[in-house]
Design a protein around this motif. Structure first.
Motif, PDB file in Angstrom:
ATOM      1  N   ASN A  13       8.604   6.687  -1.865  1.00 13.24           N
ATOM      2  CA  ASN A  13       7.602   5.134  -2.659  1.00 13.24           C
ATOM      3  C   ASN A  13       8.030   5.098  -3.360  1.00 13.24           C
ATOM      4  O   ASN A  13       7.519   5.028  -4.148  1.00 13.24           O
ATOM      5  CB  ASN A  13       6.519   5.788  -2.360  1.00 13.24           C
ATOM      6  CG  ASN A  13       4.969   4.773  -2.284  1.00 13.24           C
ATOM      7  OD1 ASN A  13       5.277   3.417  -1.719  1.00 13.24           O
ATOM      8  ND2 ASN A  13       4.011   4.579  -2.933  1.00 13.24           N
ATOM      9  N   ILE A  18      12.982   1.479  -0.962  1.00 12.59           N
ATOM     10  CA  ILE A  18      12.045   0.446  -0.703  1.00 12.59           C
ATOM     11  C   ILE A  18      13.049  -0.592   0.139  1.00 12.59           C
ATOM     12  O   ILE A  18      13.941  -0.925   0.991  1.00 12.59           O
ATOM     13  CB  ILE A  18      11.274   0.232  -1.066  1.00 12.59           C
ATOM     14  CG1 ILE A  18       9.401   1.346  -0.512  1.00 12.59           C
ATOM     15  CG2 ILE A  18      10.163  -0.953   0.129  1.00 12.59           C
ATOM     16  CD1 ILE A  18       8.541   0.496  -0.963  1.00 12.59           C
ATOM     17  N   ASP A  50       1.619   4.244   3.750  1.00 14.44           N
ATOM     18  CA  ASP A  50       2.176   4.743   1.943  1.00 14.44           C
ATOM     19  C   ASP A  50       2.797   4.299   1.394  1.00 14.44           C
ATOM     20  O   ASP A  50       3.587   4.964   0.439  1.00 14.44           O
ATOM     21  CB  ASP A  50       2.494   6.206   2.907  1.00 14.44           C
ATOM     22  CG  ASP A  50       3.408   6.196   3.833  1.00 14.44           C
ATOM     23  OD1 ASP A  50       3.971   5.400   4.840  1.00 14.44           O
ATOM     24  OD2 ASP A  50       4.773   6.610   3.522  1.00 14.44           O
ATOM     25  N   LEU A  51       3.512   2.771   1.618  1.00 11.93           N
ATOM     26  CA  LEU A  51       4.632   2.612   1.036  1.00 11.93           C
ATOM     27  C   LEU A  51       3.832   1.476   0.590  1.00 11.93           C
ATOM     28  O   LEU A  51       4.029   0.134   0.960  1.00 11.93           O
ATOM     29  CB  LEU A  51       5.790   2.086   2.148  1.00 11.93           C
ATOM     30  CG  LEU A  51       7.040   3.393   2.808  1.00 11.93           C
ATOM     31  CD1 LEU A  51       7.551   2.572   3.794  1.00 11.93           C
ATOM     32  CD2 LEU A  51       7.330   4.241   1.376  1.00 11.93           C
ATOM     33  N   THR A  52       3.513   0.896  -0.916  1.00 14.19           N
ATOM     34  CA  THR A  52       3.242   0.333  -1.939  1.00 14.19           C
ATOM     35  C   THR A  52       4.013  -0.103  -2.342  1.00 14.19           C
ATOM     36  O   THR A  52       3.347  -0.491  -3.431  1.00 14.19           O
ATOM     37  CB  THR A  52       1.664   0.910  -2.190  1.00 14.19           C
ATOM     38  OG1 THR A  52       1.569   2.247  -2.897  1.00 14.19           O
ATOM     39  CG2 THR A  52       0.943   1.118  -0.623  1.00 14.19           C
TER      40      THR A  52
END
Length: 69
Positions: A13, A18, A50-52
């Protein structure tokens, strides 16, 4: 008009992770389907909870169109 769907995983993350994953996905979709970024009218990105750290669309906007195969 046609729809194209793809998916990719992200190891951590982190913003760059990303963005790089989104770039890899878009680049592969362009290459595999022999299209350019100009051919894309809209794109919808979804991520797991969970990817913030970043929005994948930011990374996707950085992709230059490779020439069609």
């Amino acid at each position: 008009m046609r729809g194209i769907r793809g998916a990719i995983t992200v190891g951590r993350n982190e913003k760059e992770e990303i963005w790089l994953a989104a770039q890899e996905l878009i680049t592969e979709l362009l290459r595999t389907n022999a299209i350019t970024a100009a051919d894309i009218g809209a794109a919808i990105f979804s991520v797991t909870e969970d990817l913030t750290a970043a929005f994948p669309s930011t990374g996707a906007r950085r992709v230059d169109s490779p020439p069609p195969a």
